[in-house]
Design an enzyme around this catalytic site. Structure first.
Site, PDB file in Angstrom:
ATOM      1  N   ARG A   1       0.829  -1.222   0.000  1.00 21.04           N
ATOM      2  CA  ARG A   1       0.000   0.000   0.000  1.00 21.04           C
ATOM      3  C   ARG A   1       0.858   1.266   0.000  1.00 21.04           C
ATOM      4  O   ARG A   1       0.441   2.289  -0.530  1.00 21.04           O
ATOM      5  CB  ARG A   1      -0.940  -0.013   1.196  1.00 21.04           C
TER       6      ARG A   1
ATOM      7  N   LYS B   1     -19.608 -13.523   5.522  1.00 22.99           N
ATOM      8  CA  LYS B   1     -21.065 -13.428   5.661  1.00 22.99           C
ATOM      9  C   LYS B   1     -21.815 -13.031   4.400  1.00 22.99           C
ATOM     10  O   LYS B   1     -21.359 -12.190   3.642  1.00 22.99           O
ATOM     11  CB  LYS B   1     -21.383 -12.394   6.740  1.00 22.99           C
TER      12      LYS B   1
ATOM     13  N   GLY C   1      -7.608  -7.093   0.520  1.00 24.58           N
ATOM     14  CA  GLY C   1      -6.385  -7.541   1.185  1.00 24.58           C
ATOM     15  C   GLY C   1      -6.266  -9.048   1.359  1.00 24.58           C
ATOM     16  O   GLY C   1      -5.203  -9.627   1.109  1.00 24.58           O
TER      17      GLY C   1
ATOM     18  N   GLY D   1     -13.633  -3.531  -0.482  1.00 23.34           N
ATOM     19  CA  GLY D   1     -14.973  -2.963  -0.323  1.00 23.34           C
ATOM     20  C   GLY D   1     -15.296  -1.966  -1.421  1.00 23.34           C
ATOM     21  O   GLY D   1     -16.408  -1.950  -1.951  1.00 23.34           O
TER      22      GLY D   1
HETATM   23  P1  AMP Z   1     -14.841 -10.885   4.224  1.00 21.98           P
HETATM   24  O1  AMP Z   1     -14.259  -9.769   5.030  1.00 21.98           O
HETATM   25  O2  AMP Z   1     -16.325 -10.930   4.220  1.00 21.98           O
HETATM   26  O3  AMP Z   1     -14.237 -10.999   2.849  1.00 21.98           O
HETATM   27  O4  AMP Z   1     -14.447 -12.222   5.005  1.00 21.98           O
HETATM   28  C1  AMP Z   1     -13.135 -12.649   5.181  1.00 21.98           C
HETATM   29  C2  AMP Z   1     -13.125 -13.675   6.268  1.00 21.98           C
HETATM   30  O5  AMP Z   1     -13.950 -14.785   5.929  1.00 21.98           O
HETATM   31  C3  AMP Z   1     -11.736 -14.246   6.540  1.00 21.98           C
HETATM   32  O6  AMP Z   1     -11.301 -13.804   7.787  1.00 21.98           O
HETATM   33  C4  AMP Z   1     -11.979 -15.763   6.508  1.00 21.98           C
HETATM   34  O7  AMP Z   1     -11.356 -16.444   7.568  1.00 21.98           O
HETATM   35  C5  AMP Z   1     -13.489 -15.857   6.659  1.00 21.98           C
HETATM   36  N1  AMP Z   1     -13.974 -17.168   6.173  1.00 21.98           N
HETATM   37  C6  AMP Z   1     -13.759 -17.742   4.978  1.00 21.98           C
HETATM   38  N2  AMP Z   1     -14.286 -18.980   4.947  1.00 21.98           N
HETATM   39  C7  AMP Z   1     -14.836 -19.211   6.158  1.00 21.98           C
HETATM   40  C8  AMP Z   1     -15.520 -20.312   6.752  1.00 21.98           C
HETATM   41  N3  AMP Z   1     -15.715 -21.447   6.073  1.00 21.98           N
HETATM   42  N4  AMP Z   1     -15.943 -20.194   8.022  1.00 21.98           N
HETATM   43  C9  AMP Z   1     -15.731 -19.049   8.716  1.00 21.98           C
HETATM   44  N5  AMP Z   1     -15.099 -17.970   8.213  1.00 21.98           N
HETATM   45  C10 AMP Z   1     -14.650 -18.036   6.947  1.00 21.98           C
END
Ligand code: AMP
Length: 399
Positions: free
Chosen positions: A38, A200, A356, A379
């Site tokens: 960055r 999520k 990231g 994002g």
């Molecule tokens: P996001 O910020 O929504 O892109 O989410 C990223 C996060 O999703 C990372 O910290 C991953 O560890 C988490 N993640 C990916 N796969 C899983 C899973 N099967 N169960 C729980 N968390 C997950």
């Protein structure tokens, strides 16, 4: 860039130029900068301004200090890395507003640069509080936003302060990201395949809906994949799910059918009986096809899914990837994300990785140079794809 000036159009010699950069870099256990991507990304803008004789004031956030001064999140380690890259001294100031900062900035000489302390040491930054925004604005004759990673946020330094500064423009990084992402994603070469992972569903509803209008194929994974699997009636054990979003997931499959978008879910899963986030370890591991047994937690996509997704990615002309497809922070469940990175690397079409986490997975698998574009804004790139206005860019529009 519609309605947004480039820094090339400004006369900055002798002026105080406030540059909002994204120096939210990872630090190691010793507090040293662990990855300077960055910082490097901001160099073209900073070098240009310094060569033009501007007095440069760099400001950024780092981590989530929750509105209080916290040495763990100080930007001080960034100052020396920046100085090395620029090959000139970078004066670090221990705050971002206040008398001391104002005096130092007023006495800067042409072609010199200061780095302010973490903006988020003040809760007013994220709250976009007007007085704080005015204090930041008082430091500058010209405002430049070169923090693509934060243009989707309406904070004091990205939006609030802008109307109080006489001149404003986008830096080279923002210009490059916007031009590339718009050009490739407004009218993507088809088939356009999107790989979407992350924790999520609730965070990504808008973008998933927007993708039904744009993408030919959506490959789902990560924690959010289990809510979709549950919506299709599959057992998901103790995997992360959001029961409130199962109805949304069901409706999405219906809409996808009508629109002819090929939405795919993992066909097998790597699961564990225990996930220890603190120590970054897993318990026993087992691969399940289809249904996940009671008591098991899905942590990554399985080998058959990797194969299927790799085939899809290879035959696409444009691929956009956001969000890891497993708990990639833990080595044992990082395989899926690394393999997705490899698949993008061998794809002959345009490949774009946003955010990231995915960039980390790309680097870990050693294929960064084979990806067409690594976007510093996860994002922000999603919001752009969604077609929603970005507050940091809106603020730069008009006179
Ligand atoms: P996001 O910020 O929504 O892109 O989410 C990223 C996060 O999703 C990372 O910290 C991953 O560890 C988490 N993640 C990916 N796969 C899983 C899973 N099967 N169960 C729980 N968390 C997950």
């Amino acid at each position: 860039m519609e309605g947004i000036r480039s820094i090339r159009e400004l006369t900055v010699e002798g002026k105080r130029v406030f540059v909002r950069v994204d120096f939210n870099v990872p630090l190691d256990e010793k507090g040293k900068v662990a990855d300077d991507m960055r910082i490097v990304a901001a160099l073209p803008t900073l070098r240009y301004l310094l060569e033009c004789g501007a007095k440069v004031i760099c400001a950024s956030h780092l981590g989530r200090p929750k509105g209080k001064r916290d040495g763990k999140y100080s930007l001080q380690p960034v100052a020396s890395v920046l100085a090395t890259h620029l090959n000139q001294p970078v004066l670090f100031l221990e705050d971002c507003v206040g008398k001391n900062v104002e005096q130092t900035v007023a006495n800067l000489s042409k072609g010199s640069i200061v780095l302010l302390e973490n903006l988020r040491f003040h809760a007013e930054e994220e709250a976009n509080e007007e007085n704080f925004a005015k204090q930041l604005a008082a430091l500058a004759d010209v405002y430049v936003n070169d923090a693509f990673g934060t243009v989707h946020r309406a904070h004091a330094s990205t939006a609030g302060m802008v109307p109080f500064v006489t001149e404003k423009a986008a830096g080279f990084l923002v210009e490059k990201e916007l031009t590339f992402l718009r050009q490739k994603m407004d009218a993507p070469e088809r088939p356009f395949c999107v790989v979407l992972g992350g924790a999520k569903v609730s965070d990504k509803i808008g973008v998933i809906e927007a993708l039904l209008e744009k993408a030919d194929q959506i490959l789902l994974g990560g924690g959010m994949g289990y809510t979709f699997a549950a919506a299709q009636g599959h057992a998901v054990g103790k995997s992360l799910t959001e029961p409130d979003f199962i109805e949304f997931a069901k409706s999405l499959f219906e809409k996808a059918k009508v629109k002819g978008v090929d939405v795919r879910l993992p066909i097998d899963h790597v699961a564990s009986d225990c996930v220890r986030f603190q120590s970054r370890t897993l318990g026993a591991l087992k691969v399940f096809e289809g249904e996940i047994e009671d008591g098991w937690i899905g942590v990554d996509i399985g080998p058959k899914t990797i194969e299927m997704y790799t085939q899809c990615i290879r035959s696409a002309k444009t691929v956009f990837w956001n969000g890891p497809v497993g708990i990639f922070e833990i080595e044992a469940s990082a395989t899926g994300s690394k393999q997705i990175a490899q698949a993008l690397a061998v794809c002959e079409g345009t490949t774009i990785v946003g955010g990231g986490d995915c960039i980390k997975a790309v680097k870990q698998s050693g294929c960064a140079s084979d990806i067409t574009f690594l976007s510093t804004g996860g994002g922000a790139s999603l919001q752009l794809l969604e077609g929603k206005p970005l507050p940091g860019l809106e603020a730069l529009k008009g006179k």
